[in-house]
Design an enzyme around this catalytic site. Structure first.
Site, mmCIF file in Angstrom:
data_model
loop_
_atom_site.group_PDB
_atom_site.id
_atom_site.type_symbol
_atom_site.label_atom_id
_atom_site.label_comp_id
_atom_site.label_asym_id
_atom_site.label_seq_id
_atom_site.Cartn_x
_atom_site.Cartn_y
_atom_site.Cartn_z
ATOM 1 C CD GLU A 168 -3.026 -1.072 2.196
ATOM 2 O OE1 GLU A 168 -4.091 -1.642 1.938
ATOM 3 O OE2 GLU A 168 -2.856 -0.420 3.245
ATOM 4 C CD GLU B 211 -3.703 -6.158 2.432
ATOM 5 O OE1 GLU B 211 -4.574 -5.479 3.033
ATOM 6 O OE2 GLU B 211 -2.493 -5.920 2.503
HETATM 7 P P1 P53 Z 1 -7.060 -3.447 9.414
HETATM 8 C C1 P53 Z 1 -6.536 1.082 6.415
HETATM 9 C C2 P53 Z 1 -7.365 1.150 5.344
HETATM 10 C C3 P53 Z 1 -7.181 0.294 4.294
HETATM 11 C C4 P53 Z 1 -6.171 -0.645 4.322
HETATM 12 O O1 P53 Z 1 -6.772 -3.272 7.858
HETATM 13 C C5 P53 Z 1 -5.336 -0.709 5.384
HETATM 14 C C6 P53 Z 1 -5.512 0.170 6.445
HETATM 15 C C7 P53 Z 1 -4.602 0.187 7.577
HETATM 16 O O2 P53 Z 1 -5.312 -0.124 8.689
HETATM 17 O O3 P53 Z 1 -4.305 -1.579 5.437
HETATM 18 C C8 P53 Z 1 -4.338 -2.843 4.844
HETATM 19 O O4 P53 Z 1 -6.063 -4.404 9.915
HETATM 20 C C9 P53 Z 1 -2.993 -3.417 5.174
HETATM 21 C C10 P53 Z 1 -3.019 -4.526 6.173
HETATM 22 C C11 P53 Z 1 -4.214 -4.364 7.091
HETATM 23 C C12 P53 Z 1 -5.458 -4.476 6.245
HETATM 24 O O5 P53 Z 1 -5.479 -3.481 5.253
HETATM 25 O O6 P53 Z 1 -6.915 -2.089 9.989
HETATM 26 O O7 P53 Z 1 -2.207 -3.755 4.062
HETATM 27 O O8 P53 Z 1 -1.794 -4.548 6.829
HETATM 28 O O9 P53 Z 1 -4.230 -5.247 8.137
HETATM 29 C C13 P53 Z 1 -6.746 -4.393 7.028
HETATM 30 O O10 P53 Z 1 -8.452 -3.977 9.522
#
Ligand code: P53
Length: 476
Positions: free
Chosen positions: A181, A374
């Site tokens: 990201e 993801e």
């Molecule tokens: P969590 C925020 C918004 C979109 C993606 O997020 C993000 C985040 C950071 O919080 O990160 C990605 O764990 C990232 C992962 C993360 C996942 O989204 O806040 O690449 O490391 O865990 C989900 O629910």
């Protein structure tokens, strides 16, 4: 039945070292950024936005220190992934495990040995590793030393890290992502760039300078990768998701376009090889003066990525009216409430058709293969009286998203694979909670760090196994 998905489509799941490994001081590992962050929705965000303060604060409990202890459970975990039929496993390599302070010349052998073992385990089950080189994991020591990626010297440190990995894993890893990201540096500069911008008179200046360093580093890593092994496939990685206008008012439409460009900016450089005019114009307006060295432009132009990867959880909605937007501040990606969409327990608006829109958009723009690295639903799970976890809400989310991914492929989008996020429960990046779970595999651990760490299959485990076995045809 013929499948919409190509025969060799890479189905699997994704994790990141900083959120699952634990063992934060084992084998000579240095401190990771997350190792100074607390848990809980409120304290966590404050710490993320004021990293220097967070470093000085004693929070008592740090969720990342033990995490789900994947460091000691990797064999069991990968075995479970294999049981689901994973063809690919996306993981990240902890930079401070290999270079504890980030600036050493020689890699830490004990750190490399851990990943030797992880890759050997993957090979045992014919699982292709997909490695994120830097997933929110710049060594913490570099914050103090030089304010992280704001300093150009990070390019050298990063390339030294890349060289150690490319040489060591030349024959076992083919797919690499340079930065997780990469656009996160604009939203959470601490996680994205190991830096603190709270003291800067123009934080954006620092953030875009750091972004420039990462973009050059990514291009040079791509060059190095192809020199070491021409078969390596190097991808960029974007936190994606379309921004919709709140109304058909052209002002809203224009605003939505601007917000999407904040993310596309990075991929424009990494895939097309040059800074887009809209960015140069924005830099002028916002008084952002980047220090760019003579050879940088050539480097960016010559060493573009092989494929485009992205995370997709939700779409967002925006308005040109600042008063309307003011209410939604505080989220990583501010969004108005879209009346056509459902909201997750953590306020993310789930939008499966938005996956198809995003894929078509990215493919139209870059004409390179995509990789969805993801996607998923963060939700609370409960163990019911029968001792099981009936996560039908997660199955529904994934089913709808996978269906739309299939539709995008039918639209003509080239897509290499799909790794859903947090295939095993892990610590949330945004909130530090354990309770925000994404996994097919449950891990017995709570927000306070209690629990046996025992792994359990959720209903989604068997469901995903069927999805993979049918190459995405059986989503029932
Ligand atoms: P969590 C925020 C918004 C979109 C993606 O997020 C993000 C985040 C950071 O919080 O990160 C990605 O764990 C990232 C992962 C993360 C996942 O989204 O806040 O690449 O490391 O865990 C989900 O629910």
């Amino acid at each position: 039945m013929t499948s919409k998905f190509p025969e060799n489509f890479l189905w699997g799941g994704a994790t990141a070292a900083n959120q699952c490994e634990g063992a934060y001081q084992e084998g000579g590992k240095g401190m990771s950024l997350v190792d100074v962050l607390p848990t809980g929705p409120n304290g966590r965000m404050e710490a993320l936005l004021n990293p220097n303060k967070a470093v000085e604060t004693d929070y008592g409990f740090y969720p990342s220190h033990k995490s789900i202890d994947h460091f000691h459970h990797y064999q069991e975990d990968i075995k479970l992934f294999a049981e689901m039929g994973f063809k690919v496993y996306r993981l990240s390599i902890s930079w401070p495990r290999i270079f504890p302070n980030g600036d050493e010349k020689i890699p830490n052998e004990a750190g490399l040995e851990f990943y030797d073992k992880v890759f050997a385990e993957c090979k045992k089950y014919n699982i292709e590793p997909l490695v994120t080189i830097n997933h929110f994991d710049t060594p913490l020591a570099l914050l103090d030393k030089c304010n992280g990626w704001t300093d150009r010297v990070l390019i050298d440190y990063y390339l030294n890290f890349c060289e150690a990995l490319f040489k060591r894993y030349k024959d076992v890893v083919k797919y690499w992502l340079t930065f997780n990201e990469i656009n996160m540096i604009l939203h959470l500069p601490f996680l994205g760039g190991g830096m603190d911008v709270t003291q800067a008179s123009n934080p954006k200046q620092l953030q875009y300078q750091a972004a420039h360093h990462q973009l050059v580093a990514s291009a040079l890593a791509t060059k190095l990768a192809h020199e070491i092994n021409p078969d390596f496939q190097i991808g960029c990685m974007l936190a994606a998701g379309k921004t919709y206008p709140a109304t058909p008012n052209p002002k809203d439409v224009f605003e939505a376009m601007k917000i999407d460009r904040e993310g596309y900016f990075f991929v424009d450089v990494q895939s097309r090889g040059y800074y887009p005019n809209y960015a140069k114009s924005m830099f002028k307006k916002e008084n952002i003066n980047l220090k760019i060295e003579d050879t940088d432009e050539e480097i960016l132009r010559k060493y573009t990525v092989d494929f485009i990867s992205f995370s997709y959880y939700a779409s967002k909605m925006t308005s040109a009216d600042p008063e309307k937007m003011a209410e939604t501040e505080g989220n990583v990606f501010p969004s108005l409430k879209n009346p056509y969409l459902k909201t997750s327990e953590w306020g993310w608006q789930t939008d499966a058709l938005g996956m198809r829109v995003t894929m078509n958009d990215l493919y139209d723009r870059y004409q390179k293969p995509l990789f969805i690295v993801e996607n998923g639903l963060g939700a609370k799970d409960t163990i019911t009286e029968d001792g099981k976890i009936h996560d039908d809400y997660r199955i529904e989310y994934l089913r709808d998203n996978i269906e739309e991914m299939g539709n995008a492929i039918e639209d003509g989008v080239e897509c290499l694979g799909y790794t859903s996020w947090g295939c095993i429960d892990l610590i949330s990046a945004g909130t530090g909670e354990m309770a925000k779970r994404y996994g097919y595999i449950y891990v017995d651990r709570d927000n306070e760090g209690n629990g046996s760490l025992k792994r359990m299959k959720k209903d989604s485990f068997d469901w995903y196994k069927k999805v993979i076995a049918s190459n995405g045809e059986d989503l029932a």
